[in-house]
Write a protein that holds these residues in place. Structure first.
Motif, PDB file in Angstrom:
ATOM      1  N   GLU A 173       5.395  -9.490  -4.093  1.00 29.33           N
ATOM      2  CA  GLU A 173       6.429 -10.185  -4.861  1.00 29.33           C
ATOM      3  C   GLU A 173       6.095 -10.261  -6.346  1.00 29.33           C
ATOM      4  O   GLU A 173       6.987 -10.277  -7.193  1.00 29.33           O
ATOM      5  N   TYR A 174       4.799 -10.308  -6.667  1.00 24.78           N
ATOM      6  CA  TYR A 174       4.365 -10.507  -8.042  1.00 24.78           C
ATOM      7  C   TYR A 174       3.746  -9.228  -8.606  1.00 24.78           C
ATOM      8  O   TYR A 174       3.364  -8.321  -7.846  1.00 24.78           O
ATOM      9  N   PRO A 175       3.603  -9.133  -9.936  1.00 29.27           N
ATOM     10  CA  PRO A 175       2.877  -7.995 -10.507  1.00 29.27           C
ATOM     11  C   PRO A 175       1.445  -7.958  -9.961  1.00 29.27           C
ATOM     12  O   PRO A 175       0.814  -9.001  -9.759  1.00 29.27           O
ATOM     13  N   HIS A 176       0.947  -6.767  -9.702  1.00 33.57           N
ATOM     14  CA  HIS A 176      -0.422  -6.559  -9.212  1.00 33.57           C
ATOM     15  C   HIS A 176      -0.675  -7.329  -7.911  1.00 33.57           C
ATOM     16  O   HIS A 176      -1.745  -7.904  -7.700  1.00 33.57           O
ATOM     17  N   SER A 177       0.324  -7.347  -7.046  1.00 29.77           N
ATOM     18  CA  SER A 177       0.151  -7.994  -5.750  1.00 29.77           C
ATOM     19  C   SER A 177       0.527  -7.018  -4.640  1.00 29.77           C
ATOM     20  O   SER A 177       1.260  -6.046  -4.866  1.00 29.77           O
ATOM     21  N   VAL A 178       0.024  -7.291  -3.456  1.00 33.15           N
ATOM     22  CA  VAL A 178       0.254  -6.401  -2.324  1.00 33.15           C
ATOM     23  C   VAL A 178       0.356  -7.232  -1.054  1.00 33.15           C
ATOM     24  O   VAL A 178      -0.241  -8.309  -0.955  1.00 33.15           O
ATOM     25  N   GLU A 179       1.132  -6.750  -0.106  1.00 27.70           N
ATOM     26  CA  GLU A 179       1.226  -7.367   1.209  1.00 27.70           C
ATOM     27  C   GLU A 179       0.687  -6.392   2.245  1.00 27.70           C
ATOM     28  O   GLU A 179       1.112  -5.228   2.288  1.00 27.70           O
ATOM     29  N   HIS A 180      -0.246  -6.874   3.048  1.00 28.36           N
ATOM     30  CA  HIS A 180      -0.864  -6.052   4.089  1.00 28.36           C
ATOM     31  C   HIS A 180      -0.283  -6.459   5.443  1.00 28.36           C
ATOM     32  O   HIS A 180      -0.449  -7.603   5.876  1.00 28.36           O
ATOM     33  N   GLU A 181       0.394  -5.539   6.094  1.00 27.99           N
ATOM     34  CA  GLU A 181       0.874  -5.778   7.452  1.00 27.99           C
ATOM     35  C   GLU A 181      -0.122  -5.150   8.428  1.00 27.99           C
ATOM     36  O   GLU A 181      -0.312  -3.928   8.440  1.00 27.99           O
ATOM     37  N   LEU A 182      -0.751  -5.983   9.228  1.00 24.89           N
ATOM     38  CA  LEU A 182      -1.814  -5.541  10.116  1.00 24.89           C
ATOM     39  C   LEU A 182      -1.395  -5.738  11.569  1.00 24.89           C
ATOM     40  O   LEU A 182      -0.968  -6.829  11.966  1.00 24.89           O
ATOM     41  N   THR A 183      -1.519  -4.680  12.348  1.00 23.77           N
ATOM     42  CA  THR A 183      -1.252  -4.753  13.781  1.00 23.77           C
ATOM     43  C   THR A 183      -2.517  -4.297  14.516  1.00 23.77           C
ATOM     44  O   THR A 183      -2.974  -3.162  14.342  1.00 23.77           O
ATOM     45  N   PHE A 184      -3.091  -5.206  15.300  1.00 27.37           N
ATOM     46  CA  PHE A 184      -4.323  -4.927  16.028  1.00 27.37           C
ATOM     47  C   PHE A 184      -4.033  -4.803  17.519  1.00 27.37           C
ATOM     48  O   PHE A 184      -3.147  -5.480  18.048  1.00 27.37           O
ATOM     49  N   PHE A 185      -4.810  -3.956  18.172  1.00 23.52           N
ATOM     50  CA  PHE A 185      -4.779  -3.829  19.623  1.00 23.52           C
ATOM     51  C   PHE A 185      -6.201  -4.096  20.111  1.00 23.52           C
ATOM     52  O   PHE A 185      -7.107  -3.275  19.899  1.00 23.52           O
ATOM     53  N   VAL A 186      -6.383  -5.267  20.731  1.00 24.05           N
ATOM     54  CA  VAL A 186      -7.718  -5.759  21.065  1.00 24.05           C
ATOM     55  C   VAL A 186      -7.914  -5.714  22.570  1.00 24.05           C
ATOM     56  O   VAL A 186      -7.137  -6.300  23.343  1.00 24.05           O
ATOM     57  N   ARG A 187      -8.940  -5.016  23.000  1.00 25.61           N
ATOM     58  CA  ARG A 187      -9.227  -4.881  24.438  1.00 25.61           C
ATOM     59  C   ARG A 187      -9.739  -6.194  25.007  1.00 25.61           C
ATOM     60  O   ARG A 187     -10.676  -6.804  24.458  1.00 25.61           O
ATOM     61  N   GLN A 188      -9.115  -6.660  26.086  1.00 27.80           N
ATOM     62  CA  GLN A 188      -9.532  -7.883  26.763  1.00 27.80           C
ATOM     63  C   GLN A 188     -10.590  -7.543  27.814  1.00 27.80           C
ATOM     64  O   GLN A 188     -10.364  -6.709  28.698  1.00 27.80           O
ATOM     65  N   GLU A 189     -11.737  -8.189  27.685  1.00 29.27           N
ATOM     66  CA  GLU A 189     -12.873  -7.854  28.542  1.00 29.27           C
ATOM     67  C   GLU A 189     -12.558  -8.092  30.026  1.00 29.27           C
ATOM     68  O   GLU A 189     -12.965  -7.315  30.891  1.00 29.27           O
ATOM     69  N   ALA A 190     -11.813  -9.129  30.320  1.00 27.51           N
ATOM     70  CA  ALA A 190     -11.560  -9.487  31.727  1.00 27.51           C
ATOM     71  C   ALA A 190     -10.648  -8.490  32.434  1.00 27.51           C
ATOM     72  O   ALA A 190     -10.842  -8.184  33.616  1.00 27.51           O
ATOM     73  N   THR A 191      -9.658  -7.971  31.712  1.00 31.40           N
ATOM     74  CA  THR A 191      -8.652  -7.115  32.351  1.00 31.40           C
ATOM     75  C   THR A 191      -8.723  -5.648  31.925  1.00 31.40           C
ATOM     76  O   THR A 191      -8.201  -4.777  32.620  1.00 31.40           O
TER      77      THR A 191
END
Length: 251
Positions: A173-191
């Motif tokens: 939205e502002y000068p010298h600014s950035v938005e990071h959209e992060l999508t993680f896929f995390v393995r569940q140890e139990a399943t």
């Protein structure tokens, strides 16, 4: 920002981050300009990795972070290592009642997560209030080059057995600014199945001259401005700018 679920996969994703570079920066610049004391306030300490490395190097460290999840991870790590690491859940722009320190740090470009100029100014004033006279304030920020050229409209991916992610950056939205959209896929140890975790991180930086003006206004003397963990002035393509400041005894 709270980091929420991100806190629990942060260390896995940050395995290759040069934490020792920040520790070495504190050691060399603290000795060069400091008052000889070893009490450190590590602001935005996250999961405590730098704090714990500093303790192992002989410093008396207190950690502060806005994220209670991050602090929970840091507390568990300190307990496992058998070390004392006092931790406080506070906003860096409104620190209160934490005492005074010989060195205050804000590393890992954490200052860039502040949304407004007033937040940055308030943080500098807050740091000043928690420093001993002649105490040293050390911090780093992303350069304009990194924010405007490297991050802008970029995508990064990682495929790993435990954690994979898609990281997309957009103009903020502002000068010298950035938005990071992060999508993680995390393995569940139990399943063995993967859980999807989404985060939105916003960062903003400013010209070096603006930081210097705000530091002076808050009562600091800027001793050195370097880049990318090395001595020497920043260049046009430097990515990380380091500031070494001393509390002005006349302020």
């Amino acid at each position: 920002m709270s980091y929420e679920g991100f806190a629990y996969i942060y260390d896995h994703l940050m395995e290759d981050v040069p934490y020792d570079g920040w520790v070495d920066f504190l050691r060399t610049h603290g000795e060069r300009y400091g008052n000889g004391g070893n009490r450190v306030l590590d602001i935005a300490c996250g999961t405590g990795e730098i704090s714990l490395k500093l303790i192992e190097s002989g410093y008396d460290v207190t950690g502060v972070d806005l994220s209670s999840d991050m602090l929970m991870v840091a507390r568990e790590k300190a307990e496992r290592r058998g070390v004392a690491l006092p931790l406080f859940n506070q906003d860096m722009a409104a620190l209160d009642g934490l005492g005074s320190y010989d060195v205050v740090t804000i590393f890992c470009d954490s200052l860039n997560y502040l949304e407004t100029e007033e937040n940055v100014k308030d943080t500098f004033k807050s740091v000043h209030a928690h420093l001993e006279q002649d105490g040293v304030f050390l911090f780093d920020v992303h350069s304009l080059f990194k924010m405007d050229e490297i991050f802008m409209e970029s995508s990064f991916t990682l495929t790993d057995e435990e954690v994979s992610y898609i990281w997309e950056s957009f103009k903020g939205e502002y000068p010298h600014s950035v938005e990071h959209e992060l999508t993680f896929f995390v393995r569940q140890e139990a399943t063995g199945l993967y859980e999807r975790v989404e985060e939105l991180h916003k960062q903003r930086t400013y010209p070096v001259e603006r930081y210097c003006a705000w530091l002076k206004e808050a009562g600091f003397i800027v001793k050195e401005i370097t880049a990318d963990y090395r001595d020497g002035s920043p260049t046009e393509d430097s990515e990380r700018i380091f500031f070494t400041c001393v509390k002005n005894t006349e302020a």
